[in-house]
Design a protein around this motif. Structure first.
Motif, PDB file in Angstrom:
ATOM      1  N   LEU A  38      -5.275  -4.063   5.608  1.00  0.00           N
ATOM      2  CA  LEU A  38      -3.908  -4.263   4.727  1.00  0.00           C
ATOM      3  C   LEU A  38      -3.620  -2.788   4.593  1.00  0.00           C
ATOM      4  N   HIS A  39      -5.046  -1.614   4.195  1.00  0.00           N
ATOM      5  CA  HIS A  39      -4.619  -0.263   4.119  1.00  0.00           C
ATOM      6  C   HIS A  39      -3.802   0.411   5.234  1.00  0.00           C
ATOM      7  N   ARG A  46      -2.940   7.748   1.138  1.00  0.00           N
ATOM      8  CA  ARG A  46      -4.144   7.811   0.289  1.00  0.00           C
ATOM      9  C   ARG A  46      -5.467   7.109   1.000  1.00  0.00           C
ATOM     10  N   ASP A  47      -7.062   7.664   0.315  1.00  0.00           N
ATOM     11  CA  ASP A  47      -8.032   7.184   1.186  1.00  0.00           C
ATOM     12  C   ASP A  47      -8.321   6.007   0.329  1.00  0.00           C
ATOM     13  N   ASN A  50      -9.818   5.025  -3.257  1.00  0.00           N
ATOM     14  CA  ASN A  50      -9.032   5.482  -4.309  1.00  0.00           C
ATOM     15  C   ASN A  50      -7.923   4.795  -3.872  1.00  0.00           C
ATOM     16  N   TRP A  51      -7.677   4.088  -3.335  1.00  0.00           N
ATOM     17  CA  TRP A  51      -6.207   3.292  -3.291  1.00  0.00           C
ATOM     18  C   TRP A  51      -6.837   1.878  -3.994  1.00  0.00           C
ATOM     19  N   ILE A  52      -7.181   1.465  -3.597  1.00  0.00           N
ATOM     20  CA  ILE A  52      -7.151   0.061  -3.744  1.00  0.00           C
ATOM     21  C   ILE A  52      -7.435  -0.178  -4.853  1.00  0.00           C
ATOM     22  N   LYS A  53      -8.678   1.080  -5.676  1.00  0.00           N
ATOM     23  CA  LYS A  53      -9.577   0.921  -6.711  1.00  0.00           C
ATOM     24  C   LYS A  53      -8.172   1.008  -7.927  1.00  0.00           C
ATOM     25  N   GLY A  54      -7.199   1.410  -7.066  1.00  0.00           N
ATOM     26  CA  GLY A  54      -6.092   2.561  -7.919  1.00  0.00           C
ATOM     27  C   GLY A  54      -5.444   1.071  -8.122  1.00  0.00           C
ATOM     28  N   GLU A 105       4.325  -1.175  -2.002  1.00  0.00           N
ATOM     29  CA  GLU A 105       4.016   0.086  -1.429  1.00  0.00           C
ATOM     30  C   GLU A 105       6.149   0.707  -1.386  1.00  0.00           C
ATOM     31  N   ASN A 106       6.822  -0.413  -1.193  1.00  0.00           N
ATOM     32  CA  ASN A 106       8.477   0.340  -1.282  1.00  0.00           C
ATOM     33  C   ASN A 106       8.671   0.977   0.481  1.00  0.00           C
ATOM     34  N   ASN A 107       7.990   0.497   1.427  1.00  0.00           N
ATOM     35  CA  ASN A 107       8.167   1.004   2.799  1.00  0.00           C
ATOM     36  C   ASN A 107       8.454   0.007   3.892  1.00  0.00           C
TER      37      ASN A 107
END
Length: 274
Positions: A38-39, A46-47, A50-54, A105-107
């Motif tokens: 999905l990322h 973002r890496d 950090n993205w999924i944890k955030g 993600e708003n895109n």
């Protein structure tokens, strides 16, 4: 909608990256998506770690409910002789969590992914076999029968198995076949044996001692009908105040056991008298 319906052209690219497949979330099976895929599909800058944890922290996603994390051993790069396999932390997401991550993600990529996951859910639902009205009724009756049985087992059966009756204001619970005898609270037995003046906490200490002795001798500890205070069998009380630790609590005016009508200490039972 058929389970074999071709993927619409607008979803072809995102579907090739984010494959929705059956997976386990907690103890249930559900359609899931790999978070790393999905990322990639959302083209997040973002890496991944950090993205999924955030996202999990910020939006309050719950493991075993919204996602499952697991360790995965990546394959080494065969072109590099020094490359070694590395363990990575992966995430398996429910489609609901994947839709929310896509939306925030708003895109355009996020909106496209969200529409794809909605379409994928609809496809899965339409592929499920229909259930007849008769089968639904059968399941409802089965569930209702289980509920009734549970209520009977928890509330009615114990009252049938145990004989209960009031004796001198006390609700005495006893095994069938055991003669009804006098039961009193710790304070009641103290008064019965002439201990009128009591130090603070004496009734509580005597109650604890009688409770312990009741278990060792195999006698049931009952309760008063109104206040729910512990009551003890007269044989246990006779043993405690006659030859046990309670004999030191008796007034000095009591000369011996016969004056109080005390019975000899009974032999201990290994279980409740029957």
């Amino acid at each position: 909608m058929s389970a074999n319906l071709p993927i619409p052209a607008e979803f072809a690219e995102i579907a090739a990256i984010c494959v929705a497949a059956e997976g386990m979330i907690g103890n249930r099976s559900a359609l899931t998506v790999n978070a790393r895929d999905l990322h990639t599909g959302l083209q997040v800058r973002r890496d991944f770690s950090n993205w999924i944890k955030g996202r999990v922290s910020r939006f309050g996603f719950v493991e075993h409910q919204d996602f499952e994390s697991y360790a995965d051993l990546s394959s080494p790069d065969l072109a590099s002789p020094k490359a070694r396999a590395q363990e990575t932390k992966e995430y398996r997401l429910t489609l609901d969590m994947a839709k929310e991550l896509s939306m925030v993600e708003n895109n355009e990529k996020g909106r496209l992914a969200r529409r794809y996951f909605i379409w994928r859910e609809q496809q899965a639902l339409s592929a499920q076999p229909s259930v007849s009205v008769a089968e639904i009724e059968r399941r409802m009756m089965q569930a209702l029968g289980g509920m009734v049985k549970s209520v009977v087992n928890k509330q009615i059966t114990p009252k049938i198995e145990q004989l209960s009756q009031k004796v001198d204001g006390v609700l005495a619970v006893r095994p069938a076949g055991v003669a009804v005898t006098s039961s009193r609270t710790a304070r009641g037995w103290l008064q019965h044996y002439g201990v009128v003046k009591r130090k603070r906490g004496m009734s509580q200490r005597v109650s604890s001692a009688l409770k312990s002795l009741s278990f060792r001798m195999g006698y049931v500890v009952s309760q008063t009908a109104e206040e729910g205070k512990l009551c003890f069998h007269e044989v246990v009380a006779n043993a405690y105040f006659g030859v046990g630790a309670g004999r030191h609590l008796l007034p000095k005016t009591v000369k011996d056991q016969k004056e109080m009508g005390l019975e000899p200490a009974p032999s201990p039972f290994t279980k409740t008298p029957a």
